[in-house]
Write an enzyme that holds these catalytic residues in place. Structure first.
Site, PDB file in Angstrom:
ATOM      1  N   ARG A 187      38.754  44.128  34.591  1.00  8.05           N
ATOM      2  CA  ARG A 187      37.791  43.668  33.591  1.00  8.05           C
ATOM      3  C   ARG A 187      36.602  44.612  33.490  1.00  8.05           C
ATOM      4  O   ARG A 187      36.040  44.807  32.405  1.00  8.05           O
ATOM      5  CB  ARG A 187      37.333  42.251  33.925  1.00  8.05           C
ATOM      6  N   ARG A 238      44.716  37.046  43.701  1.00  6.73           N
ATOM      7  CA  ARG A 238      43.726  35.986  43.494  1.00  6.73           C
ATOM      8  C   ARG A 238      43.075  36.159  42.125  1.00  6.73           C
ATOM      9  O   ARG A 238      41.983  36.728  42.015  1.00  6.73           O
ATOM     10  CB  ARG A 238      42.681  36.027  44.605  1.00  6.73           C
ATOM     11  N   ASP A 271      40.957  35.477  38.839  1.00  9.65           N
ATOM     12  CA  ASP A 271      39.682  34.791  38.660  1.00  9.65           C
ATOM     13  C   ASP A 271      39.802  33.619  37.690  1.00  9.65           C
ATOM     14  O   ASP A 271      40.809  33.466  36.990  1.00  9.65           O
ATOM     15  CB  ASP A 271      38.631  35.763  38.122  1.00  9.65           C
TER      16      ASP A 271
END
Length: 250
Positions: A198, A50, A52
């Site tokens: 990240r 999934r 972002d």
């Protein structure tokens, strides 16, 4: 119902992410609308990860069940023909056994983060890299990154809204390399926490700028506290490179 595995490339800039959600268009939405056009009705497309909002993919994997059999070449072309208005492309389609699942059958995920480290801003790569005009020490970043490799509690690098059952993950590789003005950070693992890559990159930036030492990154990891994380890197530099489906794949 025959099941098909799809290899998908996309520019994540205009999307709310991979997964369908209220308030915007996702990559999954675009694919499911294309599938509905050729399938005569809705069929859910299941992705391997999934990603972002703003995150890109060179080879996201997905699967979908269709009401009839398709030649993989024709299926790929039909889906792409119905997605021309969007930066999404099916690179390959392949019929797979009904017990294949794009997410749960995956054994490894590969991510790349790109930093453009120069004074001049990007023109051709705008929206595709994190532009940092301050000089970064990529060797120090790589040294620090090795403290994160292995099995750890990654709470520090986990988004508050992460839905994973446990913060413990095994990071198989985290490498930092410079190619002229471009710094590439590659991360491999069976699975990642929400915003883990990240978050790690944002903290590695502090090492590159000399604000943290490599040992301070390790202390942040050992703290198991989200407050110990550096500022999270923006999504535009992150790419899902590919997904592995065999335990022997490296």
């Amino acid at each position: 119902m025959p099941r098909y595995k799809l290899t998908i490339e996309y520019d994540g800039s205009p999307f709310t992410g991979w997964q369908s959600q209220a308030g915007g268009t996702s990559v999954q939405d675009v694919l499911e609308r294309a599938v509905a056009t050729i399938n005569g009705g809705h069929s859910m497309v299941y992705g391997a990860g999934r990603t972002d909002a703003g995150v890109h993919a060179l080879a996201q994997m997905a699967h979908v069940d269709l009401v009839k059999q398709w030649d993989p070449f024709k299926l790929r072309n039909a889906l792409n023909g119905n997605m021309r208005a969007h930066p999404v492309s099916v690179l390959e389609a392949e019929e797979v056994p009904e017990d294949f699942h794009a997410r749960f059958s995956a054994t490894r995920r590969y991510y790349l983060y790109r930093i453009l480290n120069r004074r001049a801003p990007p023109a051709l790569d705008r929206g595709k890299v994190w532009w940092l005009p301050v000089d970064l020490d990529s060797d120090a970043m790589h040294e620090a990154a090795q403290h994160l490799v292995g099995k750890h509690d990654f709470t520090t690098f986990r988004a508050a809204q992460c839905q994973a059952n446990s913060p413990v993950k095994t990071l198989d590789r985290l490498e930092v390399a410079r190619y002229g003005e471009l710094i590439e950070i590659r991360a491999d693992a069976r699975s990642f926490l929400h915003n883990q890559v990240r978050s790690m990159v944002g903290s590695l930036r502090l090492v590159g700028e000399g604000k943290w030492t490599p040992w301070e990154l390790k202390r942040a990891l050992d703290a198991a506290d989200r407050a110990a994380c550096g500022p999270v890197a923006p999504p535009e530099g992150l790419y899902l490179l590919r997904v592995g489906y065999t335990s022997a794949e490296k």
